[in-house]
Scaffold this active site. Structure first.
Site, PDB file in Angstrom:
ATOM      1  N   TYR A 127       0.694  -1.162  -0.058  1.00  0.00           N
ATOM      2  CA  TYR A 127      -0.108   0.066   0.102  1.00  0.00           C
ATOM      3  C   TYR A 127       0.910   1.143   0.045  1.00  0.00           C
ATOM      4  O   TYR A 127       0.179   2.289   0.210  1.00  0.00           O
ATOM      5  CB  TYR A 127      -0.912   0.065   1.389  1.00  0.00           C
ATOM      6  N   LYS A 179       2.324 -15.037   3.946  1.00  0.00           N
ATOM      7  CA  LYS A 179       2.357 -15.756   2.710  1.00  0.00           C
ATOM      8  C   LYS A 179       3.915 -16.014   2.391  1.00  0.00           C
ATOM      9  O   LYS A 179       4.354 -15.948   1.298  1.00  0.00           O
ATOM     10  CB  LYS A 179       1.726 -15.007   1.530  1.00  0.00           C
ATOM     11  N   ASP A 241     -12.766  -7.735   5.514  1.00  0.00           N
ATOM     12  CA  ASP A 241     -14.022  -7.835   4.781  1.00  0.00           C
ATOM     13  C   ASP A 241     -14.539  -8.959   4.988  1.00  0.00           C
ATOM     14  O   ASP A 241     -15.916  -9.338   5.391  1.00  0.00           O
ATOM     15  CB  ASP A 241     -13.953  -7.462   3.208  1.00  0.00           C
TER      16      ASP A 241
END
Ligand code: NAD
Length: 347
Positions: A127, A179, A241
């Site tokens: 980001y 990950k 979410d």
């Protein structure tokens, strides 16, 4: 505001899309509660652009610099184009490194007892906004490149925050989601750091680690195995979410952006342009964010009264349309009527 109530300056950004509607509903409940906040209203996002201003105007930044506290409706960022996300810029401007996003069952639905907290690293990873095109053959935009950057200092800060939060709230376990099988360095760093910090909490808070794709499935299949989750910026954005979906949707999940100097409280959801201006958005997420903001300034009794009123309202079947399909007999209310119902339940 009743006599003797503390007065605490705070910045208010009503936001774009459904922002003004859900903010209006939230302010109505805060007023009825006798909240301590004295609002300095500022603008941002698409609303500011439409006024010919920068999406993050200096006056808004100055206000938050002064109050160190903001309640914020969602702010839209046009996809593509040259604008950087206002939300990302705000987090960077105030060093808001931890994005705390709880998901708790209020209305039983597909799952009955969800009580999870996700702590998302809020400043780094993918980001940071370092993207560019590279030429491939004749095509000047033949390749898209994005840089991801995670620092050890930031990993330590946010992972320690998650453990401290778990300890403060009497939680049993922290799960680091990563990950590192593919992004061996970018997210492998988080694996190294969680082992180092987890060791300091041995005997008090357990920790485990999970690869993000498996975590997404496990959250749906066996959410009860999780307690506090800490993860990198992009994974946290997506999984929060998903967690909202476990408890009934985005209308129910608040978020807090926390840094050493300031706190900005908002809903997890965005501007919901598909339902904006129709007086049907669910303001619960922003109301719960406001309750967290009350806790943040030490007004625990008012925070609890607000949460209890929201729970009573939802459990009595008075809900906005997004929650109509959850079990129980439901009266579907508009945003403003739902706020009135919550006020009636303040007790
Ligand atoms: P969104 O969260 O706005 O909407 C996703 C879906 O959930 C939509 O169908 C919407 O109607 C529904 N929804 C969301 N909030 C709801 C509520 N309170 N009540 C009822 N239904 C609700 O996501 P999006 O459509 O992907 O994003 C729209 C804009 O919001 C984009 O510009 C994005 O950048 C911005 N955004 C802002 C924030 C923020 O300010 N923190 C967060 C996420 C997205």
């Amino acid at each position: 505001m009743s006599e003797g109530t503390k007065r605490i300056p705070a910045t208010l950004i009503k936001g774009d899309g459904i922002g003004p509607e859900i903010t209006g509903a939230t302010l109505a409940v805060l007023d009825a509660l006798g909240s301590p906040f004295v609002w300095d209203e500022q603008t941002g996002g698409e609303t500011a652009i439409a006024q010919g201003l920068d999406p993050l105007p200096d006056a808004t930044l100055e206000s938050i610099r002064r109050t160190k506290l903001a309640l914020k409706g969602p702010l839209g960022t046009p996809s593509g184009g040259s604008y950087r996300s206002v939300n990302v810029r705000l987090r960077e401007a105030f060093d808001l490194f931890a994005n705390v996003r709880p998901a708790k069952t209020i209305v039983p639905g597909r799952y009955d007892n969800i009580d999870l907290i996700l702590v998302r690293e809020n400043l780094e990873g993918l980001y940071i906004g370092e993207e560019h095109w590279e030429q491939v053959g004749d095509d000047p935009k033949g390749m898209a490149v994005a840089v991801g950057r995670n620092t050890r200092a930031e990993a330590r800060r946010v992972i320690r925050y998650a453990f401290e939060l778990a300890a403060r709230l009497g939680r049993r376990k922290v799960t680091l989601v990563h990950k590192a099988n593919i992004l061996k360095i970018l997210t492998g760093l988080y694996l190294e750091v969680v082992r180092e910090i987890g060791a300091e909490y041995e005997g008090r808070i357990a920790f485990d680690t999970m690869i993000v794709d498996n975590a997404a499935m496990q959250l749906v299949m066996r959410p009860e195995q999780f307690d506090v989750i800490v993860t990198t910026n992009l994974f946290g954005d997506i999984l929060s979410d998903l967690m909202a979906g476990l408890v009934g949707g985005l209308g129910l999940t608040p978020g807090a952006n926390i840094g050493p100097e300031a706190g900005i409280f908002e809903a997890v959801h965005g501007t919901a342009p598909d339902i904006a201006g129709q007086n049907k958005a669910n303001p619960t997420a922003l109301m719960l964010a406001a309750a967290t903001m009350l806790d943040h300034v030490g007004e625990h009794d008012k925070a609890t009264r607000m949460r209890n009123a929201i729970e009573r309202t939802l459990q009595s079947g008075q809900r906005t349309g997004d929650l109509a399909k959850l079990p129980g007999t439901v009266t579907v209310l508009s945003t403003s009527d739902y706020a009135k119902a919550v006020i009636a339940n303040l007790g």
